[in-house]
Design an enzyme around this catalytic site. Structure first.
Site, PDB file in Angstrom:
ATOM      1  N   HIS A 100       0.880  -1.162   0.000  1.00  0.00           N
ATOM      2  CA  HIS A 100       0.000   0.000   0.000  1.00  0.00           C
ATOM      3  C   HIS A 100       0.922   1.217   0.000  1.00  0.00           C
ATOM      4  CE1 HIS A 100      -2.235  -3.059   2.389  1.00  0.00           C
ATOM      5  NE2 HIS A 100      -3.309  -2.580   1.819  1.00  0.00           N
ATOM      6  N   ASP A 103       2.281   2.003   3.359  1.00  0.00           N
ATOM      7  CA  ASP A 103       3.244   1.070   3.980  1.00  0.00           C
ATOM      8  C   ASP A 103       4.659   1.513   3.673  1.00  0.00           C
ATOM      9  OD1 ASP A 103       1.022  -0.598   4.331  1.00  0.00           O
ATOM     10  OD2 ASP A 103       1.494  -1.775   2.540  1.00  0.00           O
ATOM     11  N   GLU A 231     -10.305  -7.311  -4.576  1.00  0.00           N
ATOM     12  CA  GLU A 231     -10.072  -8.370  -3.580  1.00  0.00           C
ATOM     13  C   GLU A 231     -11.306  -8.504  -2.691  1.00  0.00           C
ATOM     14  OE1 GLU A 231      -6.295  -8.142  -1.548  1.00  0.00           O
ATOM     15  OE2 GLU A 231      -7.165  -9.035   0.233  1.00  0.00           O
ATOM     16  N   GLU A 267      -8.399 -14.173  -1.440  1.00  0.00           N
ATOM     17  CA  GLU A 267      -7.650 -14.454  -0.211  1.00  0.00           C
ATOM     18  C   GLU A 267      -8.385 -15.513   0.602  1.00  0.00           C
ATOM     19  OE1 GLU A 267      -5.964 -11.089   1.790  1.00  0.00           O
ATOM     20  OE2 GLU A 267      -6.512 -11.881   3.755  1.00  0.00           O
ATOM     21  N   HIS A 270     -10.469 -14.506   3.621  1.00  0.00           N
ATOM     22  CA  HIS A 270     -11.677 -13.756   3.250  1.00  0.00           C
ATOM     23  C   HIS A 270     -12.774 -14.717   2.784  1.00  0.00           C
ATOM     24  CE1 HIS A 270      -9.083  -9.941   2.329  1.00  0.00           C
ATOM     25  NE2 HIS A 270      -8.902 -10.416   3.547  1.00  0.00           N
ATOM     26  N   ASP A 295      -4.076 -13.998  -2.538  1.00  0.00           N
ATOM     27  CA  ASP A 295      -3.451 -13.594  -1.286  1.00  0.00           C
ATOM     28  C   ASP A 295      -3.417 -14.840  -0.410  1.00  0.00           C
ATOM     29  OD1 ASP A 295      -2.896 -11.017  -1.966  1.00  0.00           O
ATOM     30  OD2 ASP A 295      -4.176 -10.078  -0.458  1.00  0.00           O
ATOM     31  N   ASP A 306     -10.179 -12.079  10.540  1.00  0.00           N
ATOM     32  CA  ASP A 306      -9.180 -12.273   9.490  1.00  0.00           C
ATOM     33  C   ASP A 306      -7.812 -12.432  10.155  1.00  0.00           C
ATOM     34  OD1 ASP A 306      -8.256 -12.359   6.888  1.00  0.00           O
ATOM     35  OD2 ASP A 306      -8.248 -10.190   6.596  1.00  0.00           O
ATOM     36  N   ASP A 308      -5.243 -13.983   9.179  1.00  0.00           N
ATOM     37  CA  ASP A 308      -4.114 -13.879   8.238  1.00  0.00           C
ATOM     38  C   ASP A 308      -2.939 -14.766   8.629  1.00  0.00           C
ATOM     39  OD1 ASP A 308      -5.330 -12.060   6.551  1.00  0.00           O
ATOM     40  OD2 ASP A 308      -4.367 -10.301   7.414  1.00  0.00           O
ATOM     41  N   ASP A 338      -0.170 -12.645   2.094  1.00  0.00           N
ATOM     42  CA  ASP A 338      -0.853 -11.641   2.905  1.00  0.00           C
ATOM     43  C   ASP A 338      -1.096 -12.306   4.260  1.00  0.00           C
ATOM     44  OD1 ASP A 338      -2.228  -9.579   3.937  1.00  0.00           O
ATOM     45  OD2 ASP A 338      -3.751  -9.455   2.378  1.00  0.00           O
TER      46      ASP A 338
HETATM   47  C1  XLS Z   1      -7.197  -7.081   4.289  1.00  0.00           C
HETATM   48  C2  XLS Z   1      -6.714  -7.276   2.926  1.00  0.00           C
HETATM   49  C3  XLS Z   1      -5.609  -6.319   2.525  1.00  0.00           C
HETATM   50  C4  XLS Z   1      -5.449  -6.310   1.038  1.00  0.00           C
HETATM   51  C5  XLS Z   1      -4.710  -5.143   0.504  1.00  0.00           C
HETATM   52  O1  XLS Z   1      -7.919  -7.904   4.853  1.00  0.00           O
HETATM   53  O2  XLS Z   1      -6.337  -8.600   2.766  1.00  0.00           O
HETATM   54  O3  XLS Z   1      -4.436  -6.646   3.177  1.00  0.00           O
HETATM   55  O4  XLS Z   1      -4.833  -7.470   0.585  1.00  0.00           O
HETATM   56  O5  XLS Z   1      -5.344  -3.947   0.785  1.00  0.00           O
HETATM   57 NI    NI Z   2      -5.301  -9.385   1.104  1.00  0.00          NI
HETATM   58 NI    NI Z   3      -7.094  -9.995   4.538  1.00  0.00          NI
END
Ligand code: XLS
Ligand code: NI
Ligand code: NI
Length: 435
Positions: A100, A103, A231, A267, A270, A295, A306, A308, A338
């Site tokens: 991003h 970031d 996404e 992802e 998600h 992702d 989430d 991750d 991700d």
């Molecule tokens: C958040 C998303 C984010 C996207 C990019 O849940 O996964 O990280 O991949 O904005």
């Molecule tokens: Ni993501």
């Molecule tokens: Ni995410």
């Protein structure tokens, strides 16, 4: 100067290795179905997790040790982080990255100042890319952290906030183009609502589409030929996110005439939040020829958010690679981690363990998926299951060469249909033969 002095360059040592800083499964040069593993995966690291995630959670502050980071919002600190990140990419052998705008460079008092900082940092990233051969898989704008976006960006009730977000997208697209990015992603964390009581949904959706059309037009103007992605995610931080799953995104893109310009970046966590498997989300996207990128992570069934986590589930990586192989491989997309370490895994070495594990899990998934394809029994079963469509009445219906009354006449002179078993358990056993 090394920021990870105790970590070697990660090499493939094979399944027998007990070295935690070696790949057991991921051999970048091994050829599978005519392509090296490295080319199959197009692994990417997420700048936001590797460099900017302090591992805080809603109940406690950051724990991650980042001795290189002076915690300031300065451009110098941002430049230094880029050096650390490229050492990380070099040592893990990860070829791509994603970011991003906020970031990689700080958000400052004015947009002009933020843009200038972004420009300085991307100058440096470009130098690092040239020196190392690392590439940008996709860029994106952070349209969810700053308080101005608390009620949305492209879907904000405020036209001024929309305009600010658009200006930020422009700068992030400029940065992505400058760095040769192969894609540009829209993830709309706050493009949804908290309550419908205060929400004009139709208007918000129109505005979101307007934002995407503006981006598509601007890409033409500046010569950005990378792939746009949406996404999907159903919620978090919003109560409901408009891009909730593959099907919702595809409908939105179709409704607003955007399907030619966008693919999906899916992802796993998600998908889980949407009540789907990753396999479901990928299957929906692939059927619409809109599967773009992944992702790579996984969630925790016991925690409803989430999380991750790094992908370690071999069933999951196998199903993802089955779909990627079925698609004929990634083109502009890849596997972007991700994913973040657990809050308890706060040492820099954990960054390496996490990515090594994810890469190895995908390598096993690829080998298994390819073996299942070579075996052929699964594909044969599915082909046979639908074989009544290959000739006779089925072929006529598929070819749209028969009318409803002709079908009815055919049925009147035919015996009662019989169907074969779906054999789910047999097929599950078959998959386990290979895992
Ligand atoms: C958040 C998303 C984010 C996207 C990019 O849940 O996964 O990280 O991949 O904005
Ligand atoms: Ni993501
Ligand atoms: Ni995410």
């Amino acid at each position: 100067m090394s920021y990870f002095p105790d970590i070697p360059k990660i090499q493939y040592e094979g399944p027998g290795s007990k070295n935690p800083f070696a790949f057991k499964q991921y051999d970048p040069n091994a050829i599978i179905e005519g392509k090296s593993m490295r080319e199959h995966f197009r692994f990417a690291a997420a700048y936001w997790h590797v460099m900017r995630n302090g591992l805080s959670d809603p109940f406690g502050g950051p724990t991650a040790l980042m001795p290189w980071d002076d915690q300031s919002n300065s451009v110098d600190n941002a430049l230094k982080r880029a050096d650390v990140f490229f050492e990380f990419l070099d040592k893990t052998g990860i070829d791509y990255y994603c970011f991003h705008d906020r970031d990689i460079a700080p958000e400052l008092e004015t947009l002009a100042a933020s843009n200038a900082a972004l420009d300085k940092v991307t100058d440096h990233l470009l130098d690092l890319q040239k020196a190392t051969g690392k590439k940008l898989l996709w860029g994106t704008a952070c349209l969810f952290s700053h308080p101005r976006y608390a009620q949305g960006a492209g879907t904000s009730p405020s036209a001024d906030v929309f305009a600010y977000a658009a200006a930020q997208v422009k700068a992030a697209m400029d940065a992505t183009l400058k760095l040769g990015g192969e894609g540009y992603t829209f993830w709309g964390g706050r493009e949804g609502y908290s309550t419908l009581l205060n929400t004009d949904m139709k208007r918000e959706l129109d505005h979101l589409a307007a934002m995407l059309h503006l981006a598509v037009d601007y890409a033409k103007k500046i010569g950005f030929t990378g792939q746009f992605y949406i996404e999907p995610k159903p919620r978090e931080p919003s109560t409901h996110q408009y891009d909730s799953d593959s099907a919702a995104c595809l409908n939105f893109l179709r409704e607003y005439g955007l399907l030619d310009h966008f693919k999906l970046n899916l992802e796993t966590n998600h998908a889980t939040l949407a009540g789907h498997t990753m396999l479901h989300e990928m299957t929906v996207a692939l059927a619409a020829n809109a599967l773009g990128s992944v992702d790579a992570n996984q969630g925790d069934e016991l925690i409803g958010w989430d999380t991750d986590q790094f992908p370690t589930d071999i069933y999951l990586t196998t199903s993802i690679m089955m779909k990627v192989l079925e698609m004929g491989g990634f083109t502009t997309g890849g596997l972007n981690f991700d994913a973040k370490r657990r809050r308890e895994s706060h040492e820099p070495a954990d960054l390496f363990h996490a990515h090594i594990g994810g890469m190895d899990a995908f390598a096993r998934g690829l080998k298994i998926a390819s073996a299942i394809r070579a075996d052929g029994r699964l594909a044969d079963f599915v082909a046979k299951r639908y074989s009544s469509w290959d000739s006779g009445i089925g072929a006529k219906i598929e070819a749209k060469s028969i009318s409803l009354d002709e079908i009815a006449t055919h049925v009147l002179s035919s015996p009662e249909p019989t169907i074969a078993s779906g054999r789910q358990e047999l097929l599950e056993n078959l998959i386990n033969e290979f895992i």
